[in-house]
Design an enzyme around this catalytic site. Structure first.
Site, mmCIF file in Angstrom:
data_model
loop_
_atom_site.group_PDB
_atom_site.id
_atom_site.type_symbol
_atom_site.label_atom_id
_atom_site.label_comp_id
_atom_site.label_asym_id
_atom_site.label_seq_id
_atom_site.Cartn_x
_atom_site.Cartn_y
_atom_site.Cartn_z
ATOM 1 N N ASN A 7 -22.482 41.833 -67.380
ATOM 2 C CA ASN A 7 -23.397 42.068 -66.161
ATOM 3 C C ASN A 7 -23.566 43.604 -66.064
ATOM 4 O OD1 ASN A 7 -24.847 42.341 -63.802
ATOM 5 N ND2 ASN A 7 -23.076 42.292 -62.506
ATOM 6 N N PHE A 8 -24.807 43.917 -66.654
ATOM 7 C CA PHE A 8 -25.426 45.297 -66.970
ATOM 8 C C PHE A 8 -25.557 46.002 -65.531
ATOM 9 C CE2 PHE A 8 -26.762 45.475 -71.556
ATOM 10 C CZ PHE A 8 -25.768 45.474 -71.899
ATOM 11 N N LYS A 9 -25.846 45.165 -64.247
ATOM 12 C CA LYS A 9 -26.310 45.684 -63.324
ATOM 13 C C LYS A 9 -27.548 46.533 -63.386
ATOM 14 C CE LYS A 9 -21.492 45.507 -61.916
ATOM 15 N NZ LYS A 9 -20.622 45.796 -61.016
ATOM 16 N N HIS A 90 -24.230 37.756 -56.067
ATOM 17 C CA HIS A 90 -23.379 38.924 -56.621
ATOM 18 C C HIS A 90 -23.108 39.621 -55.218
ATOM 19 C CE1 HIS A 90 -21.616 42.474 -58.274
ATOM 20 N NE2 HIS A 90 -21.363 41.868 -59.360
ATOM 21 N N GLU A 157 -15.225 36.624 -57.613
ATOM 22 C CA GLU A 157 -15.129 38.048 -57.949
ATOM 23 C C GLU A 157 -14.725 38.824 -56.599
ATOM 24 O OE1 GLU A 157 -17.820 39.251 -61.231
ATOM 25 O OE2 GLU A 157 -18.987 39.417 -59.576
ATOM 26 N N GLY A 163 -15.373 46.892 -60.114
ATOM 27 C CA GLY A 163 -15.696 48.192 -60.251
ATOM 28 C C GLY A 163 -14.642 49.303 -59.917
ATOM 29 N N SER A 193 -13.049 44.091 -62.575
ATOM 30 C CA SER A 193 -12.401 45.073 -63.565
ATOM 31 C C SER A 193 -11.669 44.294 -64.689
ATOM 32 C CB SER A 193 -11.351 45.810 -62.745
ATOM 33 O OG SER A 193 -11.829 46.488 -61.663
HETATM 34 C C1 PEP Z 1 -19.312 42.427 -61.483
HETATM 35 O O1 PEP Z 1 -19.831 43.592 -61.089
HETATM 36 O O2 PEP Z 1 -19.833 41.510 -61.748
HETATM 37 C C2 PEP Z 1 -18.035 43.115 -62.169
HETATM 38 C C3 PEP Z 1 -17.108 42.311 -62.426
HETATM 39 O O3 PEP Z 1 -17.812 44.546 -62.248
HETATM 40 P P1 PEP Z 1 -16.458 45.191 -63.069
HETATM 41 O O4 PEP Z 1 -16.136 44.438 -64.213
HETATM 42 O O5 PEP Z 1 -16.952 46.568 -63.280
HETATM 43 O O6 PEP Z 1 -15.685 45.282 -61.943
#
Ligand code: PEP
Length: 233
Positions: A7-9, A90, A157, A163, A193
């Site tokens: 997921n690039f956001k 999300h 999540e 993050g 993460s």
């Molecule tokens: C996400 O935002 O879907 C995510 C899992 O982010 P990160 O891996 O940076 O925690």
């Protein structure tokens, strides 16, 4: 087969996504990995050449074909770009943009009706976890979602792990995935993460069908390492 999604956001441009996608496609073609790989780039980077070894998904869409919904993208636009995968709910959209469970349900209903692959993100805050209300909270987020929909992937999540560089512990992940399976989810991936160092252990847990990766997917080398770590299942 493990499901591995990046997921690039709101990171990467159209041109950097294109060179990343070419590299990813080549990596998957050369190594013949038995993983189901998805990439969610920003909206401006959705149109591509055809990459046959992974799927491109949209991070969000509005549950209409088209119309007066300024700033949104609908089914007509996704169809034109041959996008068949959508992320819904999300936590950044839920928290920053006020996306409610009701809106997520409407999106699910509409896009499931149109046969899309759907990543539905769920996950609790630290307060909910500390109050030991995780099961109730997740059940609420899933209410009104047809969990028997074959193209549904639930992404667990926990908000406090996204993050932050601190993933949920292996026990927390395993226990929560067991709850989600018990609630009726059939494919459940973990996000929060995930990185090349912890991916293998996480993906080897019972009830973990793959990972959704934010920060560590931004560099192609690190995303490819995570994909390699998913091979063993
Ligand atoms: C996400 O935002 O879907 C995510 C899992 O982010 P990160 O891996 O940076 O925690």
């Amino acid at each position: 087969m493990m499901i591995i999604a990046g997921n690039f956001k709101t990171n990467h441009t159209r041109s950097s996504t294109l060179s990343y996608a070419k590299g990813l496609n080549q990596f998957l073609r050369d190594r013949q990995f038995g993983a189901e790989v998805y990439l969610f780039p920003p909206m401006s980077a959705l149109a591509y050449d055809d990459f046959s070894h992974f799927s491109i998904g949209a991070q969000n869409a509005y549950p209409v074909c088209g119309g007066a919904y300024t700033g949104e993208i609908g089914l007509d636009q996704l169809n034109e770009l041959q996008i068949k995968t959508l992320m819904i709910g999300h936590s950044e959209r839920r928290v920053l943009l006020g996306e409610s469970d009701q809106i997520c349900q409407r999106k699910f209903e509409f896009f499931a009706h149109h046969g899309m692959n759907i990543f539905l993100c769920v996950g609790e805050s630290l307060e909910v976890r500390q109050a030991q209300k995780v099961r109730e909270f997740l059940a609420l987020q899933l209410s009104g979602i047809d969990l028997s929909y074959a193209r549904l992937i639930v992404a667990y999540e926990p908000i406090w792990a996204i993050g932050t560089g601190v993933s949920a512990s292996l026990i927390e992940i395993q226990e929560t995935h067991a709850i989600l399976k018990d609630l009726g989810c059939s494919r459940v991936v973990y996000g929060g993460s995930v990185n090349p160092q912890n991916a293998r252990e996480i993906m080897s847990l019972d009830g973990v069908d793959g990972v959704l990766v934010g920060g560590a997917s931004l560099r192609l080398e690190s995303f490819c390492e995570i994909i390699e770590n998913g091979e063993m299942k």
